[in-house]
Design a protein around this motif. Sequence first.
Motif, PDB file in Angstrom:
ATOM      1  N   UNK A  30       9.305   2.565   0.419  1.00 44.03           N
ATOM      2  CA  UNK A  30       8.176   2.117   1.242  1.00 44.03           C
ATOM      3  C   UNK A  30       7.210   1.295   0.395  1.00 44.03           C
ATOM      4  N   UNK A  31       6.978   1.715  -0.829  1.00 43.12           N
ATOM      5  CA  UNK A  31       6.089   0.971  -1.718  1.00 43.12           C
ATOM      6  C   UNK A  31       6.607  -0.420  -2.030  1.00 43.12           C
ATOM      7  N   UNK A  32       7.899  -0.512  -2.364  1.00 39.84           N
ATOM      8  CA  UNK A  32       8.482  -1.815  -2.643  1.00 39.84           C
ATOM      9  C   UNK A  32       8.504  -2.699  -1.406  1.00 39.84           C
ATOM     10  N   UNK A  33       8.807  -2.126  -0.262  1.00 41.62           N
ATOM     11  CA  UNK A  33       8.820  -2.906   0.976  1.00 41.62           C
ATOM     12  C   UNK A  33       7.415  -3.388   1.323  1.00 41.62           C
ATOM     13  N   UNK A  34       6.420  -2.560   1.104  1.00 46.15           N
ATOM     14  CA  UNK A  34       5.042  -2.953   1.401  1.00 46.15           C
ATOM     15  C   UNK A  34       4.590  -4.098   0.499  1.00 46.15           C
ATOM     16  N   UNK A  35       4.931  -4.014  -0.780  1.00 47.37           N
ATOM     17  CA  UNK A  35       4.579  -5.101  -1.703  1.00 47.37           C
ATOM     18  C   UNK A  35       5.300  -6.386  -1.304  1.00 47.37           C
ATOM     19  N   UNK A  36       6.564  -6.270  -0.904  1.00 45.77           N
ATOM     20  CA  UNK A  36       7.326  -7.443  -0.482  1.00 45.77           C
ATOM     21  C   UNK A  36       6.721  -8.067   0.762  1.00 45.77           C
ATOM     22  N   UNK A  37       6.314  -7.228   1.718  1.00 45.42           N
ATOM     23  CA  UNK A  37       5.689  -7.745   2.939  1.00 45.42           C
ATOM     24  C   UNK A  37       4.388  -8.461   2.609  1.00 45.42           C
ATOM     25  N   UNK A  38       3.597  -7.893   1.734  1.00 45.13           N
ATOM     26  CA  UNK A  38       2.325  -8.521   1.374  1.00 45.13           C
ATOM     27  C   UNK A  38       2.529  -9.860   0.665  1.00 45.13           C
ATOM     28  N   UNK A  39       3.404  -9.890  -0.323  1.00 45.19           N
ATOM     29  CA  UNK A  39       3.593 -11.108  -1.114  1.00 45.19           C
ATOM     30  C   UNK A  39       4.251 -12.209  -0.284  1.00 45.19           C
TER      31      UNK A  39
END
Length: 61
Positions: A30-39
């Motif tokens: 979830x953390x990696x996906x959230x960072x990917x969505x933001x960037x």
Amino acid sequence: MTFAVICLLITVFSLWGLFRELKTKNFFAVGFAAVTVLVFGWFSVMSLFAYITRGGGAAIM
């Protein structure tokens, strides 16, 4: 324009993965996906904005 569309597709797939991993409670993913969505979301929105306002998407240097 192609870059913005590719970034937008990556953002959509990352959102899909984010919600899927939230259901399975895999918070590392979830953390990696959230960072990917933001960037990638930021890049896609700003690229589309530059393309619409400047007519070509090229950054002013």
